[in-house]
Design a protein around this motif. Structure first.
Motif, PDB file in Angstrom:
ATOM      1  N   ASN A 205       0.833  -1.206   0.000  1.00 46.32           N
ATOM      2  CA  ASN A 205       0.000   0.000   0.000  1.00 46.32           C
ATOM      3  C   ASN A 205       0.867   1.256   0.000  1.00 46.32           C
ATOM      4  OD1 ASN A 205      -2.406  -1.400  -0.072  1.00 46.32           O
ATOM      5  ND2 ASN A 205      -2.681  -1.384   2.150  1.00 46.32           N
ATOM      6  N   TRP A 206       1.945   1.233   0.803  1.00 52.13           N
ATOM      7  CA  TRP A 206       2.849   2.378   0.792  1.00 52.13           C
ATOM      8  C   TRP A 206       3.577   2.480  -0.549  1.00 52.13           C
ATOM      9  CZ3 TRP A 206       8.161   2.022   0.088  1.00 52.13           C
ATOM     10  CH2 TRP A 206       8.814   3.256   0.089  1.00 52.13           C
ATOM     11  N   ALA A 207       4.049   1.351  -1.072  1.00 48.68           N
ATOM     12  CA  ALA A 207       4.781   1.362  -2.332  1.00 48.68           C
ATOM     13  C   ALA A 207       3.915   1.901  -3.466  1.00 48.68           C
ATOM     14  CB  ALA A 207       5.281  -0.038  -2.666  1.00 48.68           C
ATOM     15  N   LEU A 208       2.638   1.546  -3.452  1.00 46.02           N
ATOM     16  CA  LEU A 208       1.726   2.033  -4.481  1.00 46.02           C
ATOM     17  C   LEU A 208       1.513   3.544  -4.335  1.00 46.02           C
ATOM     18  CD1 LEU A 208       0.285   0.509  -6.746  1.00 46.02           C
ATOM     19  CD2 LEU A 208      -1.758   0.439  -5.309  1.00 46.02           C
ATOM     20  N   ARG A 209       1.410   4.004  -3.110  1.00 47.96           N
ATOM     21  CA  ARG A 209       1.261   5.446  -2.882  1.00 47.96           C
ATOM     22  C   ARG A 209       2.528   6.191  -3.294  1.00 47.96           C
ATOM     23  NH1 ARG A 209       1.494   8.633   1.997  1.00 47.96           N
ATOM     24  NH2 ARG A 209       1.781   6.747   3.239  1.00 47.96           N
ATOM     25  N   SER A 210       3.692   5.623  -2.961  1.00 48.32           N
ATOM     26  CA  SER A 210       4.957   6.243  -3.348  1.00 48.32           C
ATOM     27  C   SER A 210       5.109   6.279  -4.856  1.00 48.32           C
ATOM     28  CB  SER A 210       6.124   5.467  -2.723  1.00 48.32           C
ATOM     29  OG  SER A 210       7.364   5.972  -3.145  1.00 48.32           O
ATOM     30  N   SER A 211       4.647   5.251  -5.531  1.00 46.14           N
ATOM     31  CA  SER A 211       4.864   5.113  -6.971  1.00 46.14           C
ATOM     32  C   SER A 211       3.873   5.891  -7.815  1.00 46.14           C
ATOM     33  CB  SER A 211       4.800   3.635  -7.359  1.00 46.14           C
ATOM     34  OG  SER A 211       5.804   2.891  -6.694  1.00 46.14           O
ATOM     35  N   THR A 212       2.734   6.268  -7.221  1.00 49.22           N
ATOM     36  CA  THR A 212       1.713   6.990  -7.987  1.00 49.22           C
ATOM     37  C   THR A 212       1.442   8.391  -7.451  1.00 49.22           C
ATOM     38  OG1 THR A 212      -0.161   6.194  -6.659  1.00 49.22           O
ATOM     39  CG2 THR A 212       0.565   4.794  -8.498  1.00 49.22           C
ATOM     40  N   THR A 213       1.899   8.699  -6.238  1.00 50.54           N
ATOM     41  CA  THR A 213       1.575   9.937  -5.498  1.00 50.54           C
ATOM     42  C   THR A 213       0.064  10.158  -5.468  1.00 50.54           C
ATOM     43  OG1 THR A 213       1.834  11.500  -7.368  1.00 50.54           O
ATOM     44  CG2 THR A 213       3.804  10.966  -6.068  1.00 50.54           C
ATOM     45  N   THR A 214      -0.679   9.059  -5.366  1.00 51.27           N
ATOM     46  CA  THR A 214      -2.127   9.103  -5.197  1.00 51.27           C
ATOM     47  C   THR A 214      -2.505   8.147  -4.076  1.00 51.27           C
ATOM     48  OG1 THR A 214      -2.714   7.240  -6.645  1.00 51.27           O
ATOM     49  CG2 THR A 214      -2.342   9.382  -7.709  1.00 51.27           C
ATOM     50  N   ARG A 215      -3.793   8.147  -3.754  1.00 54.92           N
ATOM     51  CA  ARG A 215      -4.333   7.215  -2.762  1.00 54.92           C
ATOM     52  C   ARG A 215      -5.143   6.103  -3.422  1.00 54.92           C
ATOM     53  NH1 ARG A 215      -2.616   7.797   2.728  1.00 54.92           N
ATOM     54  NH2 ARG A 215      -1.892   9.952   2.977  1.00 54.92           N
ATOM     55  N   LEU A 216      -4.888   5.837  -4.682  1.00 59.55           N
ATOM     56  CA  LEU A 216      -5.614   4.782  -5.372  1.00 59.55           C
ATOM     57  C   LEU A 216      -5.315   3.427  -4.729  1.00 59.55           C
ATOM     58  CD1 LEU A 216      -5.105   5.798  -9.114  1.00 59.55           C
ATOM     59  CD2 LEU A 216      -7.189   6.033  -7.755  1.00 59.55           C
ATOM     60  N   THR A 217      -6.335   2.592  -4.636  1.00 60.49           N
ATOM     61  CA  THR A 217      -6.170   1.259  -4.074  1.00 60.49           C
ATOM     62  C   THR A 217      -5.642   0.308  -5.146  1.00 60.49           C
ATOM     63  OG1 THR A 217      -8.385   0.512  -4.677  1.00 60.49           O
ATOM     64  CG2 THR A 217      -8.150   1.681  -2.570  1.00 60.49           C
ATOM     65  N   PRO A 218      -5.113  -0.862  -4.749  1.00 53.99           N
ATOM     66  CA  PRO A 218      -4.706  -1.838  -5.758  1.00 53.99           C
ATOM     67  C   PRO A 218      -5.825  -2.216  -6.719  1.00 53.99           C
ATOM     68  CG  PRO A 218      -3.798  -2.434  -3.629  1.00 53.99           C
ATOM     69  CD  PRO A 218      -4.728  -1.270  -3.395  1.00 53.99           C
ATOM     70  N   ASP A 219      -7.053  -2.356  -6.213  1.00 54.44           N
ATOM     71  CA  ASP A 219      -8.175  -2.686  -7.097  1.00 54.44           C
ATOM     72  C   ASP A 219      -8.432  -1.582  -8.115  1.00 54.44           C
ATOM     73  OD1 ASP A 219      -8.656  -5.156  -5.996  1.00 54.44           O
ATOM     74  OD2 ASP A 219     -10.262  -4.471  -4.655  1.00 54.44           O
ATOM     75  N   GLU A 220      -8.338  -0.332  -7.676  1.00 53.98           N
ATOM     76  CA  GLU A 220      -8.572   0.792  -8.594  1.00 53.98           C
ATOM     77  C   GLU A 220      -7.493   0.870  -9.666  1.00 53.98           C
ATOM     78  OE1 GLU A 220     -10.931   3.958  -5.681  1.00 53.98           O
ATOM     79  OE2 GLU A 220      -8.743   3.792  -5.565  1.00 53.98           O
ATOM     80  N   VAL A 221      -6.254   0.644  -9.279  1.00 55.55           N
ATOM     81  CA  VAL A 221      -5.162   0.666 -10.253  1.00 55.55           C
ATOM     82  C   VAL A 221      -5.320  -0.492 -11.240  1.00 55.55           C
ATOM     83  CG1 VAL A 221      -2.660   0.442 -10.542  1.00 55.55           C
ATOM     84  CG2 VAL A 221      -3.579   1.840  -8.681  1.00 55.55           C
ATOM     85  N   HIS A 222      -5.670  -1.650 -10.737  1.00 58.57           N
ATOM     86  CA  HIS A 222      -5.864  -2.832 -11.582  1.00 58.57           C
ATOM     87  C   HIS A 222      -6.958  -2.569 -12.617  1.00 58.57           C
ATOM     88  CE1 HIS A 222      -5.235  -7.222 -12.052  1.00 58.57           C
ATOM     89  NE2 HIS A 222      -6.512  -7.264 -12.396  1.00 58.57           N
TER      90      HIS A 222
ATOM     91  N   PRO B  49       8.070  -3.398  -5.927  1.00 57.22           N
ATOM     92  CA  PRO B  49       6.607  -3.371  -5.925  1.00 57.22           C
ATOM     93  C   PRO B  49       6.057  -1.966  -6.153  1.00 57.22           C
ATOM     94  CG  PRO B  49       7.439  -4.631  -4.060  1.00 57.22           C
ATOM     95  CD  PRO B  49       8.621  -3.962  -4.682  1.00 57.22           C
ATOM     96  N   GLY B  50       5.038  -1.865  -6.992  1.00 59.69           N
ATOM     97  CA  GLY B  50       4.345  -0.593  -7.207  1.00 59.69           C
ATOM     98  C   GLY B  50       4.956   0.289  -8.264  1.00 59.69           C
ATOM     99  N   GLN B  51       6.280   0.250  -8.430  1.00 59.49           N
ATOM    100  CA  GLN B  51       6.952   1.216  -9.298  1.00 59.49           C
ATOM    101  C   GLN B  51       6.395   1.192 -10.714  1.00 59.49           C
ATOM    102  OE1 GLN B  51       9.318   0.667 -11.956  1.00 59.49           O
ATOM    103  NE2 GLN B  51       9.923   2.808 -12.171  1.00 59.49           N
ATOM    104  N   ALA B  52       6.090   0.014 -11.223  1.00 66.71           N
ATOM    105  CA  ALA B  52       5.661  -0.097 -12.618  1.00 66.71           C
ATOM    106  C   ALA B  52       4.285   0.510 -12.868  1.00 66.71           C
ATOM    107  CB  ALA B  52       5.653  -1.572 -13.036  1.00 66.71           C
ATOM    108  N   THR B  53       3.518   0.773 -11.822  1.00 67.73           N
ATOM    109  CA  THR B  53       2.173   1.308 -12.010  1.00 67.73           C
ATOM    110  C   THR B  53       2.179   2.803 -12.327  1.00 67.73           C
ATOM    111  OG1 THR B  53       1.847   1.863  -9.665  1.00 67.73           O
ATOM    112  CG2 THR B  53       1.272  -0.377 -10.361  1.00 67.73           C
ATOM    113  N   GLY B  54       3.280   3.493 -12.004  1.00 66.82           N
ATOM    114  CA  GLY B  54       3.294   4.949 -12.138  1.00 66.82           C
ATOM    115  C   GLY B  54       3.380   5.442 -13.568  1.00 66.82           C
ATOM    116  N   TYR B  55       3.871   4.635 -14.495  1.00 71.02           N
ATOM    117  CA  TYR B  55       4.104   5.082 -15.866  1.00 71.02           C
ATOM    118  C   TYR B  55       2.813   5.540 -16.555  1.00 71.02           C
ATOM    119  CZ  TYR B  55       8.690   2.721 -15.602  1.00 71.02           C
ATOM    120  OH  TYR B  55       9.953   2.326 -15.253  1.00 71.02           O
ATOM    121  N   LYS B  56       1.914   4.591 -16.770  1.00 73.64           N
ATOM    122  CA  LYS B  56       0.696   4.920 -17.512  1.00 73.64           C
ATOM    123  C   LYS B  56      -0.218   5.803 -16.703  1.00 73.64           C
ATOM    124  CE  LYS B  56      -1.720   4.843 -21.201  1.00 73.64           C
ATOM    125  NZ  LYS B  56      -2.456   6.037 -20.806  1.00 73.64           N
ATOM    126  N   LEU B  57      -0.224   5.614 -15.384  1.00 71.50           N
ATOM    127  CA  LEU B  57      -1.053   6.471 -14.554  1.00 71.50           C
ATOM    128  C   LEU B  57      -0.604   7.922 -14.681  1.00 71.50           C
ATOM    129  CD1 LEU B  57      -2.444   5.729 -11.083  1.00 71.50           C
ATOM    130  CD2 LEU B  57      -1.316   7.908 -11.458  1.00 71.50           C
TER     131      LEU B  57
END
Length: 617
Positions: free
Chosen positions: A298-315, A556-564
């Motif tokens: 959860n922290w890694a996803l927040r760090s990687s997107t600078t948002t509060r999106l949940t894993p389900d929302e990103v997916h 973990p999480g880093q790869a989600t920030g690109y397209k977002l």
């Protein structure tokens, strides 16, 4: 619209940094006249930001060298390296906590918008980093993109970073430089042992990397140790630099003694630990299979997107964007004769078309390098059509070191130093020419160089030092994808529609990342599920996907920030177009985004709002 370039040179920027003094927190000062209050407030903020920057560099002195600011009163940083021990990381967190309090408490009243942005960016970055330091394990990025639960693994650790840094960045032009080189080598064993203490602590908590990552890391560590025994990690590099400077080789002899002795011994201790971890490792790829895994992800996803999106929302967003991109690819594939099967299956077939392959071996590697050079020349010439404020990047294309290629991505890139002496670099993986195709290499080049990472870094290097240090994954990577889009809009694929397929597949690949990363870490996917999603749904090359999926397991999480991040920039552009109508100008919008520097997504929105307000006036 008139074109212009930066009036301040790098030298002037650095001189301005050096002219300020350390922040004074107490004592008597004259009370400024009312009309001078705003100026005094701004100067105080600038001094605070400079102090915060150098406080950070005390803990990461290698960054000072990379930025070219380890000079003058800060020249001592050139011989230091980060303290990787648990105590060293605790001290780093304490500094961040202290400086966050200062920045958060500093009044924004009367400050110009640029200075407010600078303070807000620091506050956001430090709050996020401190949440990472509060986790019981891992390597926390401070204004960086790497969210690493495993301190030493196939693409994380000083055993990889230090040789690369010393060879590519550490300059040796005089005796002081040579002394600094040796000082860093002398500190290196303690750095390795600091990492060792942390990975042992993690194993004690039950946090062990996946077996397949350890297999890669062990091989790479063995190669590193073998290179150290022959003086190939540091001594050969230092000898070459001394010879180029016309200096005696005594420092190189000292370097060889160090690396074949105490450095190799410290590396052996890490190797022993990695082998012990391998004995108890499983093949579970994701954080959900590890202690505190949900909290870390959860922290890694927040760090990687600078948002509060949940894993389900990103997916979900990743799946939706993938479908939209494939809908754009389908008619192009039909037009060039690929009509049967899914978009992914047709892209797989396209990848086997010999017309778009590079030759094997060194002949193909040379062909790839020539191709990249030609595309850089073309895109450079297009930049006046997309920006009012222009830069001239100092840029070189470099092969990823052979010892790192197995665990490295297909490519990566970044800005040069703040003083311009170290060029921006496009690192290309050439372990096999099968990693690249003629229809996708151009797009990769635009992503890593111009208008992507190297181009963006030239602007960030002209901001205050702390802004050059702090970077945010969705902006860095989102901008690079937006750079790909700009290249397409500027005509990169006119007359070569298959190249546009490569560009769209690149965007789709980043949408897949959102799906696969969250699948691995939050939905219980296996490593093979992640690979097959890329191959079957997007037609990605198996050779490329193997190291990609492994990278998501270690970052973990880093790869989600690109397209977002790309989608957020495009959303802001569409907002500006809708509000401004005929007053909208592409070059002015691009300037507003890139001159605002590397920022979290909420600050990006504020910067665009200011552009809209100014253009509306």
């Amino acid at each position: 619209m008139t074109q212009h370039t930066f009036e301040a040179t790098r030298r002037q920027v650095l001189a301005g940094l050096g002219a300020t003094t350390a922040l004074t927190l107490g004592g008597c000062v004259p009370t400024p006249r009312p009309e001078g209050i705003a100026a005094a407030q701004r100067i105080g903020a600038e001094r605070l930001l400079e102090t915060v920057a150098y406080n950070l560099l005390e803990h990461e002195p290698e960054r000072a060298t990379s930025l070219g600011v380890d000079t003058g009163r800060y020249a001592y940083l050139r011989g230091k390296i980060e303290d990787q021990s648990p105590a060293g990381q605790d001290a780093y967190a304490a500094t961040l906590r202290q400086d966050l309090e200062r920045v958060a408490a500093y009044s924004r009243e009367g400050l110009d918008s640029e200075t407010v942005t600078n303070l807000d960016v620091v506050q956001s970055a430090y709050e996020l980093a401190l949440d990472g330091f509060a986790l019981p394990y891992g390597d926390t990025p401070v204004g960086n993109w790497r969210t690493a639960p495993y301190v030493v693994i196939q693409n994380v650790g000083e055993y990889l970073a230090m040789p690369r840094f010393m060879q590519s960045t550490q300059k040796v032009e005089n005796g002081d430089d040579a002394d600094a080189y040796i000082e860093r080598l002398e500190a290196f064993p303690a750095s390795l042992d600091g990492e060792l203490a942390r990975i042992r602590e993690a194993r004690g908590m039950g946090v062990v990397p996946p077996s397949f990552l350890l297999d890669k890391a062990i091989v790479q560590m063995e190669q590193t140790i073998a290179s150290a025994g022959k003086g190939e990690l540091f001594a050969d590099d230092l000898r070459a630099k001394l010879n180029a400077a016309g200096m005696p080789e005594s420092h190189a002899n000292r370097a060889k003694i160090l690396e074949s002795g105490v450095i190799a011994e410290a590396l052996e201790r890490q190797l022993t630990e990695l082998r012990a971890e391998r004995e108890v490792a499983t093949d579970d790829p994701g954080m959900s299979a590890r202690p505190y895994g949900e909290e870390f992800y959860n922290w890694a996803l927040r760090s990687s997107t600078t948002t509060r999106l949940t894993p389900d929302e990103v997916h979900k967003q990743g799946l939706e964007e993938l479908e939209a991109l494939h809908a754009r690819m389908d008619p192009i594939l039909r037009k060039i004769g690929y009509t049967e099967g899914s978009v992914g299956a047709r892209m797989t077939a396209l990848s086997q078309d010999p017309r778009y392959k590079f030759a094997e071996g060194d002949a193909g590697r040379a062909e790839i390098m020539d191709f990249i050079a030609e595309r850089i020349d073309w895109i450079k010439a297009q930049m006046p059509r997309a920006f009012n404020t222009l830069v001239d990047p100092n840029l070189e294309v470099v092969r990823i070191p052979v010892a790192e290629e197995a665990g490295a991505p297909g490519a990566y890139g970044g800005a040069g130093s703040k003083d311009g002496t170290i060029p921006g670099r496009f690192w290309i993986n050439l372990r096999t020419t099968e990693l690249h195709r003629k229809y996708d290499l151009a797009d990769l080049t635009y992503h890593e160089t111009i208008p992507g990472h190297v181009w963006e870094g030239e602007y960030s290097n002209r901001l205050p030092l702390i802004r050059s240090i702090l970077a945010f994954n969705p902006f860095s990577e989102g901008w690079a994808l937006y750079g790909e889009q700009l290249a397409d809009e500027l005509g990169a694929y006119d007359g070569f529609e298959v190249g546009q397929l490569g560009y769209l597949q690149s965007l789709a690949f980043r949408a897949c990342r959102m799906v696969v990363d969250t699948g691995l870490h939050a939905k219980g996917w296996s490593r093979e599920q992640g690979r097959q999603f890329f191959i079957q749904r997007n037609g990605s090359k198996p050779e490329e996907v193997q190291s990609e999926v492994d990278r998501y397991c270690s970052w973990p999480g880093q790869a989600t920030g690109y397209k977002l991040g790309h989608s957020r920039i495009v959303d802001q552009r569409q907002r500006a177009q809708a509000v401004l109508g005929d007053a909208y100008d592409l070059k002015a919008f691009n300037d507003a985004v890139i001159l605002g520097g590397n920022v979290p997504m909420d600050v990006l929105e504020k910067n665009v709002s200011r552009y809209i307000a100014g253009a509306s006036a």
